[in-house]
Design a protein around this motif. Structure first.
Motif, PDB file in Angstrom:
ATOM      1  N   ALA A  75      59.052   5.643  13.753  1.00 37.86           N
ATOM      2  CA  ALA A  75      59.440   4.542  14.615  1.00 37.86           C
ATOM      3  C   ALA A  75      60.103   4.714  15.212  1.00 37.86           C
ATOM      4  CB  ALA A  75      60.669   3.444  13.595  1.00 37.86           C
ATOM      5  N   ILE A  76      60.767   5.918  15.947  1.00 42.76           N
ATOM      6  CA  ILE A  76      60.845   5.888  17.673  1.00 42.76           C
ATOM      7  C   ILE A  76      60.274   6.717  18.427  1.00 42.76           C
ATOM      8  CG2 ILE A  76      63.028   7.174  18.795  1.00 42.76           C
ATOM      9  CD1 ILE A  76      64.215   4.689  17.295  1.00 42.76           C
ATOM     10  N   LEU A  77      59.672   7.469  17.627  1.00 41.20           N
ATOM     11  CA  LEU A  77      58.852   7.822  18.056  1.00 41.20           C
ATOM     12  C   LEU A  77      57.336   7.324  18.651  1.00 41.20           C
ATOM     13  CD1 LEU A  77      59.291  11.835  17.579  1.00 41.20           C
ATOM     14  CD2 LEU A  77      60.133  10.269  19.678  1.00 41.20           C
ATOM     15  N   GLU A  78      57.076   6.053  18.022  1.00 43.57           N
ATOM     16  CA  GLU A  78      55.960   5.413  17.854  1.00 43.57           C
ATOM     17  C   GLU A  78      54.890   6.315  17.755  1.00 43.57           C
ATOM     18  OE1 GLU A  78      55.819   3.854  21.866  1.00 43.57           O
ATOM     19  OE2 GLU A  78      57.872   2.688  21.768  1.00 43.57           O
ATOM     20  N   ILE A  79      54.864   6.937  16.959  1.00 49.14           N
ATOM     21  CA  ILE A  79      53.503   7.292  16.579  1.00 49.14           C
ATOM     22  C   ILE A  79      52.696   6.160  15.297  1.00 49.14           C
ATOM     23  CG2 ILE A  79      54.729   9.726  15.983  1.00 49.14           C
ATOM     24  CD1 ILE A  79      54.741   9.424  12.532  1.00 49.14           C
ATOM     25  N   PRO A  80      51.428   6.226  15.509  1.00 49.66           N
ATOM     26  CA  PRO A  80      50.891   5.809  14.095  1.00 49.66           C
ATOM     27  C   PRO A  80      50.501   5.748  13.195  1.00 49.66           C
ATOM     28  CG  PRO A  80      49.033   7.316  16.332  1.00 49.66           C
ATOM     29  CD  PRO A  80      50.420   7.855  16.159  1.00 49.66           C
ATOM     30  N   ASP A  81      50.591   4.284  12.652  1.00 48.10           N
ATOM     31  CA  ASP A  81      50.999   4.210  11.165  1.00 48.10           C
ATOM     32  C   ASP A  81      49.842   5.014  10.155  1.00 48.10           C
ATOM     33  OD1 ASP A  81      52.099   2.016  11.730  1.00 48.10           O
ATOM     34  OD2 ASP A  81      50.665   0.120  12.085  1.00 48.10           O
ATOM     35  N   ASP A  82      48.598   5.915  10.504  1.00 51.84           N
ATOM     36  CA  ASP A  82      48.359   6.510  10.315  1.00 51.84           C
ATOM     37  C   ASP A  82      48.474   8.154   9.353  1.00 51.84           C
ATOM     38  OD1 ASP A  82      46.796   6.905  12.177  1.00 51.84           O
ATOM     39  OD2 ASP A  82      45.182   7.081  11.490  1.00 51.84           O
ATOM     40  N   TYR A  83      49.956   8.226  10.499  1.00 45.86           N
ATOM     41  CA  TYR A  83      50.296   9.177  10.724  1.00 45.86           C
ATOM     42  C   TYR A  83      51.523   9.928   9.800  1.00 45.86           C
ATOM     43  CZ  TYR A  83      47.781  11.640  14.465  1.00 45.86           C
ATOM     44  OH  TYR A  83      47.331  11.424  16.281  1.00 45.86           O
ATOM     45  N   LYS A  84      51.661  11.203   9.468  1.00 47.17           N
ATOM     46  CA  LYS A  84      52.952  11.323   8.172  1.00 47.17           C
ATOM     47  C   LYS A  84      53.761  12.522   8.855  1.00 47.17           C
ATOM     48  CE  LYS A  84      51.521   8.784   4.734  1.00 47.17           C
ATOM     49  NZ  LYS A  84      51.861   7.623   4.119  1.00 47.17           N
ATOM     50  N   VAL A  85      54.879  11.896   8.738  1.00 43.39           N
ATOM     51  CA  VAL A  85      56.428  12.570   8.887  1.00 43.39           C
ATOM     52  C   VAL A  85      57.072  13.569   7.946  1.00 43.39           C
ATOM     53  CG1 VAL A  85      58.629  12.662   9.985  1.00 43.39           C
ATOM     54  CG2 VAL A  85      56.549  10.665  10.671  1.00 43.39           C
ATOM     55  N   ALA A 136      67.435   3.689  19.687  1.00 37.96           N
ATOM     56  CA  ALA A 136      66.917   2.425  19.268  1.00 37.96           C
ATOM     57  C   ALA A 136      67.714   1.639  20.659  1.00 37.96           C
ATOM     58  CB  ALA A 136      67.820   2.744  17.747  1.00 37.96           C
ATOM     59  N   LYS A 137      69.106   2.000  19.802  1.00 32.59           N
ATOM     60  CA  LYS A 137      70.347   0.646  20.462  1.00 32.59           C
ATOM     61  C   LYS A 137      70.026   1.154  21.986  1.00 32.59           C
ATOM     62  CE  LYS A 137      73.661   0.646  17.420  1.00 32.59           C
ATOM     63  NZ  LYS A 137      74.916   1.330  17.387  1.00 32.59           N
ATOM     64  N   GLU A 138      69.698   2.411  22.538  1.00 30.20           N
ATOM     65  CA  GLU A 138      69.192   2.638  23.188  1.00 30.20           C
ATOM     66  C   GLU A 138      67.772   2.343  24.367  1.00 30.20           C
ATOM     67  OE1 GLU A 138      71.206   4.200  26.497  1.00 30.20           O
ATOM     68  OE2 GLU A 138      72.392   4.433  25.052  1.00 30.20           O
ATOM     69  N   GLY A 139      67.198   1.702  23.147  1.00 25.54           N
ATOM     70  CA  GLY A 139      65.578   0.947  23.471  1.00 25.54           C
ATOM     71  C   GLY A 139      64.663   2.565  23.092  1.00 25.54           C
ATOM     72  N   GLY A 140      64.651   2.420  22.649  1.00 22.67           N
ATOM     73  CA  GLY A 140      63.380   3.239  22.175  1.00 22.67           C
ATOM     74  C   GLY A 140      63.168   4.720  22.740  1.00 22.67           C
ATOM     75  N   VAL A 141      62.051   5.120  23.251  1.00 20.05           N
ATOM     76  CA  VAL A 141      61.545   6.211  23.459  1.00 20.05           C
ATOM     77  C   VAL A 141      61.374   5.915  24.481  1.00 20.05           C
ATOM     78  CG1 VAL A 141      58.744   6.217  23.124  1.00 20.05           C
ATOM     79  CG2 VAL A 141      59.615   8.644  23.127  1.00 20.05           C
ATOM     80  N   SER A 142      60.873   5.509  25.416  1.00 15.95           N
ATOM     81  CA  SER A 142      60.734   5.131  26.914  1.00 15.95           C
ATOM     82  C   SER A 142      61.960   4.976  26.968  1.00 15.95           C
ATOM     83  CB  SER A 142      60.274   3.207  27.089  1.00 15.95           C
ATOM     84  OG  SER A 142      60.604   2.162  26.204  1.00 15.95           O
TER      85      SER A 142
END
Length: 388
Positions: free
Chosen positions: A58-68, A264-270
């Motif tokens: 979620a934080i890295l905003e990876i595409p839905d079809d990628y897996k961690v 996440a509280k900081e505003g995410g990866v951006s």
């Protein structure tokens, strides 16, 4: 010109390039809820691991079809797991310009020895020639060379219609630099870099093409169990839900979760990228007005914004040997440590003499502003008093 010892220190003197400073305001009490003394295979512990995977994506905003997946042995385990489990299906291009990228080069050249291996090696401070990469092959490269302060500027050099896979070591880039996910098939990093987590745990992120390779191909060499990522080829594999290859530390997992929640509280990866850029700008402002130091990476486009690596450029060291220059680096490190003004700012042992200062997202820009005068003082002191 005499430089007086500064009277104001950075609020936090931790500028190590790994493990890095923890997030602002971190305290040991943040780990109080860690489910210690329990198996990682079920209940709350497994849920914590699954949460770490979910929050990472979620934080890295990876595409839905990628897996961690979570891997053992930090970024090294993640990268070597990918290389040992996936290479050998076609030729391989390996790009390296520092000690860590050089390790993947050694793995390919001296251990795996795949057919059709091509090496693209650049000296410290320079980027490899990306235009020479053959995308019919698998491509192994480092996004940010931690020991050299050189980064990939963008992913435009990676072809959309590539036939091989791209396997990217992003351990000093993830959470601090924009990563073009559509260009990356395998992306690895450790908890201990940009997020300031505890060591020994890594992350690997797989594109659909990478998972297809894991399903359909087995290399000719034996793969140790610790490096086997074949299970990640299955779309519903338990490894994507927190079932790790080996036993993870639940204390480290809690610490990583704490960092992800802060992000996440900081505003995410951006927001993390913006913090990193502000940190780099603060340090760069000092470099630009200081005549005895310069960036090791001469091309501004390739300068790392996290592991900022600097070289001596003053006339005081002209004609001096590398050993004499390193003596100044080490002496500066001792002085800064003694004064509790900066910890761990000397370069990697195989890099040129100078300084290496972490500017990742958990560092505060005000501390980098306060650091500059201390570096000036330590340099003068190191030249005047090479040893106690």
């Amino acid at each position: 010109m005499t430089v007086l010892k500064p009277t104001s220190r950075p609020n936090d003197a931790r500028f190590s390039c790994g493990p890095t400073k923890k997030r602002p305001g971190w305290e040991l009490s943040a780990l109080a809820a860690a489910p210690l003394g329990r198996t990682h295979r079920g209940g709350t512990p497994k849920a914590r691991l699954a949460e770490a995977i979910e929050r990472t994506g979620a934080i890295l905003e990876i595409p839905d079809d990628y897996k961690v997946v979570i891997t053992p042995a930090s970024d090294t385990g993640a990268m070597e797991g990918a290389m040992w489990s996936m290479l050998g299906a076609r030729g391989v291009d390996v790009l390296a310009c520092d000690e860590f990228g050089g390790r993947w080069l050694i793995d390919a050249r001296d251990e795996l020895k795949p057919e059709g291996l091509t090496i693209h090696h650049a000296p410290y401070g320079q980027a490899p020639d990306y235009s020479k990469v053959d995308f019919k092959n698998d491509v192994v490269f480092t996004w940010n060379a931690t020991a050299a302060g050189v980064r990939v500027t963008d992913g435009d050099w990676i072809k959309d219609d590539r036939e091989g896979l791209t396997i990217c070591d992003a351990t000093s880039a993830a959470f601090a630099m924009g990563l073009p996910w559509d260009k990356l098939d395998v992306t690895t990093f450790s908890w201990q870099k940009c997020m300031g987590g505890e060591a020994q745990h890594g992350i690997a992120i797989f594109s659909p093409r990478a998972r297809q390779r894991l399903r359909e191909f087995r290399p000719s060499w034996p793969v140790p169990r610790l490096l086997q990522l074949f299970e990640a080829g299955e779309e519903t594999a338990a490894i994507y839900e927190g079932s790790t290859i080996n036993t993870p530390s639940l204390l480290c997992t809690e610490d990583y979760l704490d960092a992800l929640k802060w992000a996440a509280k900081e505003g995410g990866v951006s927001a993390l990228i913006a913090r990193t850029q502000a940190n780099f700008d603060a340090l760069a402002s000092w470099v630009e007005k200081t005549d005895w130091i310069d960036f090791l990476a001469q091309d501004p486009a390739t300068r790392s914004t996290t592991s900022v690596t600097l070289k001596f450029s003053g006339k005081e060291l002209e004609g001096k040997s590398e050993a004499e220059r390193w003596a100044v680096s080490r002496r500066m490190g001792v002085l800064l440590d003694r004064e509790e003004a900066a910890f761990d700012v000397i370069p990697h042992p195989k890099a040129p003499a100078g300084l290496r200062i972490w500017c990742g997202p958990t560092v505060d820009a005000d501390d980098l502003v306060a650091l500059g005068p201390w570096l000036d003082w330590a340099y003068q002191e190191a030249l005047a008093n090479p040893a106690d």
